[in-house]
Design a protein around this motif. Structure first.
Motif, PDB file in Angstrom:
ATOM      1  N   GLU A  59     -25.081 -47.781 -68.847  1.00 44.70           N
ATOM      2  CA  GLU A  59     -25.886 -48.807 -68.190  1.00 44.70           C
ATOM      3  C   GLU A  59     -27.130 -49.163 -69.000  1.00 44.70           C
ATOM      4  OE1 GLU A  59     -26.454 -47.281 -64.258  1.00 44.70           O
ATOM      5  OE2 GLU A  59     -24.592 -48.203 -63.542  1.00 44.70           O
ATOM      6  N   GLY A  60     -27.661 -48.188 -69.749  1.00 46.55           N
ATOM      7  CA  GLY A  60     -28.780 -48.500 -70.631  1.00 46.55           C
ATOM      8  C   GLY A  60     -28.379 -49.467 -71.734  1.00 46.55           C
ATOM      9  N   VAL A  61     -27.183 -49.258 -72.298  1.00 46.89           N
ATOM     10  CA  VAL A  61     -26.668 -50.156 -73.333  1.00 46.89           C
ATOM     11  C   VAL A  61     -26.417 -51.545 -72.752  1.00 46.89           C
ATOM     12  CG1 VAL A  61     -24.733 -50.607 -74.880  1.00 46.89           C
ATOM     13  CG2 VAL A  61     -25.674 -48.295 -74.710  1.00 46.89           C
ATOM     14  N   LEU A  62     -25.838 -51.588 -71.547  1.00 48.44           N
ATOM     15  CA  LEU A  62     -25.570 -52.875 -70.903  1.00 48.44           C
ATOM     16  C   LEU A  62     -26.869 -53.615 -70.610  1.00 48.44           C
ATOM     17  CD1 LEU A  62     -22.750 -51.838 -68.396  1.00 48.44           C
ATOM     18  CD2 LEU A  62     -22.494 -53.153 -70.490  1.00 48.44           C
ATOM     19  N   GLY A  63     -27.883 -52.892 -70.148  1.00 56.18           N
ATOM     20  CA  GLY A  63     -29.170 -53.523 -69.879  1.00 56.18           C
ATOM     21  C   GLY A  63     -29.764 -54.144 -71.135  1.00 56.18           C
ATOM     22  N   THR A  64     -29.655 -53.451 -72.246  1.00 50.59           N
ATOM     23  CA  THR A  64     -30.156 -53.977 -73.517  1.00 50.59           C
ATOM     24  C   THR A  64     -29.423 -55.250 -73.920  1.00 50.59           C
ATOM     25  OG1 THR A  64     -30.742 -51.740 -74.262  1.00 50.59           O
ATOM     26  CG2 THR A  64     -30.534 -53.448 -75.957  1.00 50.59           C
ATOM     27  N   PHE A  65     -28.085 -55.237 -73.780  1.00 50.49           N
ATOM     28  CA  PHE A  65     -27.303 -56.416 -74.148  1.00 50.49           C
ATOM     29  C   PHE A  65     -27.688 -57.623 -73.295  1.00 50.49           C
ATOM     30  CE2 PHE A  65     -23.781 -59.299 -73.417  1.00 50.49           C
ATOM     31  CZ  PHE A  65     -23.380 -59.596 -74.702  1.00 50.49           C
ATOM     32  N   PHE A  66     -27.788 -57.428 -71.986  1.00 53.72           N
ATOM     33  CA  PHE A  66     -28.102 -58.556 -71.112  1.00 53.72           C
ATOM     34  C   PHE A  66     -29.522 -59.062 -71.335  1.00 53.72           C
ATOM     35  CE2 PHE A  66     -24.521 -56.938 -68.444  1.00 53.72           C
ATOM     36  CZ  PHE A  66     -23.749 -58.087 -68.530  1.00 53.72           C
ATOM     37  N   ALA A  67     -30.432 -58.165 -71.675  1.00 57.92           N
ATOM     38  CA  ALA A  67     -31.788 -58.610 -71.989  1.00 57.92           C
ATOM     39  C   ALA A  67     -31.782 -59.505 -73.226  1.00 57.92           C
ATOM     40  CB  ALA A  67     -32.695 -57.397 -72.205  1.00 57.92           C
ATOM     41  N   TYR A  89     -31.247 -65.223 -64.926  1.00 54.77           N
ATOM     42  CA  TYR A  89     -30.294 -64.360 -64.222  1.00 54.77           C
ATOM     43  C   TYR A  89     -29.865 -63.186 -65.102  1.00 54.77           C
ATOM     44  CZ  TYR A  89     -26.133 -62.707 -61.845  1.00 54.77           C
ATOM     45  OH  TYR A  89     -25.200 -61.904 -61.227  1.00 54.77           O
ATOM     46  N   LEU A  90     -29.636 -63.436 -66.384  1.00 56.64           N
ATOM     47  CA  LEU A  90     -29.249 -62.361 -67.293  1.00 56.64           C
ATOM     48  C   LEU A  90     -30.371 -61.330 -67.430  1.00 56.64           C
ATOM     49  CD1 LEU A  90     -27.400 -64.338 -70.112  1.00 56.64           C
ATOM     50  CD2 LEU A  90     -26.382 -62.821 -68.406  1.00 56.64           C
ATOM     51  N   LEU A  91     -31.606 -61.788 -67.467  1.00 56.09           N
ATOM     52  CA  LEU A  91     -32.733 -60.855 -67.529  1.00 56.09           C
ATOM     53  C   LEU A  91     -32.824 -60.040 -66.243  1.00 56.09           C
ATOM     54  CD1 LEU A  91     -35.519 -63.019 -69.234  1.00 56.09           C
ATOM     55  CD2 LEU A  91     -34.127 -61.191 -70.250  1.00 56.09           C
ATOM     56  N   TRP A  92     -32.499 -60.654 -65.124  1.00 52.52           N
ATOM     57  CA  TRP A  92     -32.479 -59.918 -63.850  1.00 52.52           C
ATOM     58  C   TRP A  92     -31.391 -58.848 -63.872  1.00 52.52           C
ATOM     59  CZ3 TRP A  92     -28.791 -59.463 -59.926  1.00 52.52           C
ATOM     60  CH2 TRP A  92     -29.241 -58.864 -58.742  1.00 52.52           C
ATOM     61  N   LEU A  93     -30.219 -59.190 -64.434  1.00 53.94           N
ATOM     62  CA  LEU A  93     -29.155 -58.199 -64.574  1.00 53.94           C
ATOM     63  C   LEU A  93     -29.603 -57.043 -65.459  1.00 53.94           C
ATOM     64  CD1 LEU A  93     -25.810 -60.194 -65.051  1.00 53.94           C
ATOM     65  CD2 LEU A  93     -26.531 -58.884 -63.063  1.00 53.94           C
ATOM     66  N   ALA A  94     -30.303 -57.365 -66.544  1.00 49.85           N
ATOM     67  CA  ALA A  94     -30.807 -56.322 -67.441  1.00 49.85           C
ATOM     68  C   ALA A  94     -31.743 -55.379 -66.686  1.00 49.85           C
ATOM     69  CB  ALA A  94     -31.536 -56.954 -68.626  1.00 49.85           C
ATOM     70  N   PHE A  95     -32.614 -55.941 -65.876  1.00 52.98           N
ATOM     71  CA  PHE A  95     -33.519 -55.124 -65.076  1.00 52.98           C
ATOM     72  C   PHE A  95     -32.752 -54.204 -64.133  1.00 52.98           C
ATOM     73  CE2 PHE A  95     -35.604 -54.724 -60.899  1.00 52.98           C
ATOM     74  CZ  PHE A  95     -36.683 -53.937 -61.250  1.00 52.98           C
ATOM     75  N   LYS A  96     -31.714 -54.737 -63.487  1.00 50.57           N
ATOM     76  CA  LYS A  96     -30.918 -53.932 -62.553  1.00 50.57           C
ATOM     77  C   LYS A  96     -30.223 -52.792 -63.282  1.00 50.57           C
ATOM     78  CE  LYS A  96     -30.059 -54.875 -58.748  1.00 50.57           C
ATOM     79  NZ  LYS A  96     -30.649 -54.412 -57.461  1.00 50.57           N
ATOM     80  N   PHE A  97     -29.697 -53.063 -64.473  1.00 55.41           N
ATOM     81  CA  PHE A  97     -29.020 -52.013 -65.234  1.00 55.41           C
ATOM     82  C   PHE A  97     -30.011 -50.941 -65.688  1.00 55.41           C
ATOM     83  CE2 PHE A  97     -25.376 -54.984 -65.993  1.00 55.41           C
ATOM     84  CZ  PHE A  97     -24.390 -54.135 -65.515  1.00 55.41           C
ATOM     85  N   PHE A  98     -31.182 -51.352 -66.170  1.00 52.89           N
ATOM     86  CA  PHE A  98     -32.190 -50.385 -66.587  1.00 52.89           C
ATOM     87  C   PHE A  98     -32.641 -49.529 -65.396  1.00 52.89           C
ATOM     88  CE2 PHE A  98     -33.408 -53.406 -70.202  1.00 52.89           C
ATOM     89  CZ  PHE A  98     -32.708 -52.653 -71.127  1.00 52.89           C
ATOM     90  N   LYS A  99     -32.802 -50.152 -64.254  1.00 51.64           N
ATOM     91  CA  LYS A  99     -33.210 -49.427 -63.052  1.00 51.64           C
ATOM     92  C   LYS A  99     -32.143 -48.425 -62.634  1.00 51.64           C
ATOM     93  CE  LYS A  99     -34.697 -50.156 -58.265  1.00 51.64           C
ATOM     94  NZ  LYS A  99     -34.945 -51.186 -57.206  1.00 51.64           N
ATOM     95  N   SER A 100     -30.876 -48.853 -62.694  1.00 54.32           N
ATOM     96  CA  SER A 100     -29.775 -47.962 -62.347  1.00 54.32           C
ATOM     97  C   SER A 100     -29.644 -46.821 -63.347  1.00 54.32           C
ATOM     98  CB  SER A 100     -28.458 -48.751 -62.278  1.00 54.32           C
ATOM     99  OG  SER A 100     -27.371 -47.913 -61.940  1.00 54.32           O
TER     100      SER A 100
END
Length: 213
Positions: free
Chosen positions: A194-202, A87-98
């Motif tokens: 959002e790029g920073v958040l995506g990195t953290f969640f990944a 789920y966290l990796l999915w969140l990372a994907f969503k943040f990177f996409k956004s």
């Protein structure tokens, strides 16, 4: 106290994950922002308190549910962590996409007749409790903080700490975004945030998937 000190790294990771999860506007935050801008600061704060209370309820339900399951089936901890990591990796994907999108955030006032503050509190609570993603997020957060054999006090520390942060962050959004200028300022830095958040969640997702305890 000694138990909490030993498990503090996990507790801190759970806090960090929760804090960053609500730092980037999702449907709940956008509802708070839109209400503050369209109706006024008191209504926005009331809605924010409702959302925070809903988050606290989800946290308690997740904690007691996971604790009960792990008490009966301790071997399920690995499966729960795998689920949370995905789920966290999915969140990372969503943040990177956004972050890659040029589309700005859209904060709108909730539809329907305007309410008293108590009505907005109730609406915020319902919004959070009917959000299925909240349950998934809390499974990931609790899984990050709870190691195998962790005492129940560790879970309580996670729930209480995140509840206080939830109140602070949601109310801060309501106060800050009671003027449109703040929404414009945020939109300018949205992609970087959002790029920073995506990195953290990944990284958090990979850490959870690699964990065996």
């Amino acid at each position: 106290m000694q138990d909490l000190a030993f498990y503090f790294p996990g507790i801190l990771l759970a806090y960090s994950t929760f804090l960053l999860a609500i730092a980037s506007p999702g449907p709940n935050i956008l509802a708070v922002i839109g209400t503050s801008m369209g109706v006024g600061r008191p209504s926005g704060i009331a809605l924010a308190m409702g959302v925070a209370s809903g988050s606290f309820t989800w946290a308690l339900l997740t904690l007691f549910g996971l604790s009960a399951v792990l008490t009966a089936y301790a071997s399920l901890l690995l499966l729960i962590k795998i689920f949370g990591g995905i789920y966290l990796l999915w969140l990372a994907f969503k943040f990177f996409k956004s972050a890659a999108s040029l589309h700005d955030i859209e904060a709108k006032e909730l539809s329907g007749a305007r309410l008293r503050p108590a009505g907005y509190f109730k609406r915020g609570y319902i919004i959070q409790m009917t959000n299925p993603k909240a349950a998934l997020a809390w499974i990931a957060i609790i899984s990050l903080g709870l190691q195998d054999g962790a005492p129940f006090s560790v879970g309580i520390a996670i729930v209480v700490g995140t509840f206080m942060m939830s109140i602070a962050i949601h109310v801060l959004y309501a106060v800050m975004f009671s003027t449109p200028v703040m929404a414009r300022l945020y939109s300018r830095s949205r992609r970087v945030i959002e790029g920073v958040l995506g990195t953290f969640f990944a990284l958090a997702g990979l850490r959870l998937l690699a964990s065996r305890s």
